[in-house]
Design a protein around this motif. Structure first.
Motif, PDB file in Angstrom:
ATOM      1  N   UNK A  68       7.062   2.275   5.650  1.00  0.00           N
ATOM      2  CA  UNK A  68       8.459   2.473   5.271  1.00  0.00           C
ATOM      3  C   UNK A  68       9.329   2.839   6.471  1.00  0.00           C
ATOM      4  N   UNK A  69       8.778   3.584   7.418  1.00  0.00           N
ATOM      5  CA  UNK A  69       9.550   3.937   8.612  1.00  0.00           C
ATOM      6  C   UNK A  69       9.097   3.169   9.847  1.00  0.00           C
TER       7      UNK A  69
ATOM      8  N   UNK B  80       0.817  -1.214   0.000  1.00  0.00           N
ATOM      9  CA  UNK B  80       0.000   0.000   0.000  1.00  0.00           C
ATOM     10  C   UNK B  80       0.851   1.265   0.000  1.00  0.00           C
ATOM     11  N   UNK B  81       0.498   2.158  -0.894  1.00  0.00           N
ATOM     12  CA  UNK B  81       1.053   3.507  -0.974  1.00  0.00           C
ATOM     13  C   UNK B  81      -0.124   4.469  -0.908  1.00  0.00           C
ATOM     14  N   UNK B  82       0.082   5.583  -0.249  1.00  0.00           N
ATOM     15  CA  UNK B  82      -0.986   6.565  -0.088  1.00  0.00           C
ATOM     16  C   UNK B  82      -0.443   7.951  -0.399  1.00  0.00           C
ATOM     17  N   UNK B  83      -1.354   8.916  -0.475  1.00  0.00           N
ATOM     18  CA  UNK B  83      -0.988  10.318  -0.586  1.00  0.00           C
ATOM     19  C   UNK B  83      -1.282  10.956   0.753  1.00  0.00           C
TER      20      UNK B  83
ATOM     21  N   UNK C 179       2.274  -5.911   8.303  1.00  0.00           N
ATOM     22  CA  UNK C 179       3.553  -6.481   8.727  1.00  0.00           C
ATOM     23  C   UNK C 179       4.002  -5.795  10.022  1.00  0.00           C
ATOM     24  N   UNK C 180       5.183  -6.083  10.457  1.00  0.00           N
ATOM     25  CA  UNK C 180       5.700  -5.471  11.678  1.00  0.00           C
ATOM     26  C   UNK C 180       4.887  -5.897  12.873  1.00  0.00           C
TER      27      UNK C 180
ATOM     28  N   UNK D  15       2.786  14.618   0.248  1.00  0.00           N
ATOM     29  CA  UNK D  15       3.749  13.743  -0.416  1.00  0.00           C
ATOM     30  C   UNK D  15       3.264  12.298  -0.447  1.00  0.00           C
ATOM     31  N   UNK D  16       3.867  11.539  -1.352  1.00  0.00           N
ATOM     32  CA  UNK D  16       3.588  10.117  -1.451  1.00  0.00           C
ATOM     33  C   UNK D  16       4.077   9.427  -0.191  1.00  0.00           C
ATOM     34  N   UNK D  17       3.373   8.400   0.238  1.00  0.00           N
ATOM     35  CA  UNK D  17       3.670   7.745   1.500  1.00  0.00           C
ATOM     36  C   UNK D  17       3.576   6.235   1.310  1.00  0.00           C
TER      37      UNK D  17
END
Length: 129
Positions: free
Chosen positions: A75-76, A60-63, A102-103, A69-71
């Motif tokens: 990722x962090x 998943x990627x979001x705005x 995950x995580x 910005x793209x998120x």
């Protein structure tokens, strides 16, 4: 990838071509639920690039409207959302993703498993669940 416009209402609602209808700000609502439990994890926004990257990577990627910005989710934080299934609603102005977090399995930046961790009681107060 450029998403095509549906040539007709029938093509939009019944066709086999992904033709997302982004709003005036270039965004589409994206709902993420847990693929195993069905629990609603979050509501976020995608622009065309976020949707393209989600389809290309399977994550998943979001705005981010607040950061502009793209998120890439997780990722962090490590809470990457692996997409098990992506659906679009009837008029293609919202997407629903069944994801495998995950995580630590969380989704909310507050540390909660779901962004929907409070219930509105009969008096309009918020109660943490």
């Amino acid at each position: 990838m450029t998403f095509p416009n549906a040539p007709t209402k029938d093509a939009l609602e019944q066709g086999e071509t992904l033709s997302p209808r982004f709003d005036a700000a270039g965004l589409i609502a994206a709902i993420a639920t847990h693929a195993d439990t069905g629990e609603v994890l979050m509501l976020a926004w995608m622009n065309a690039e976020a949707l393209e990257r989600t389809l290309a990577t399977g994550e998943a990627h979001y705005w981010s409207r607040s950061r502009g910005e793209l998120w890439h989710k997780g990722a962090t934080s490590g809470q990457v959302q692996v997409v098990d299934e992506l659906r679009v609603d009837c008029d293609q102005d919202a997407v629903w993703m069944k994801v495998r977090p995950q995580g630590d399995g969380g989704a909310c930046h507050t540390g909660a498993r779901s962004c929907f961790y409070r219930v509105v009681d009969g008096d309009g107060r918020l109660v943490r669940k």
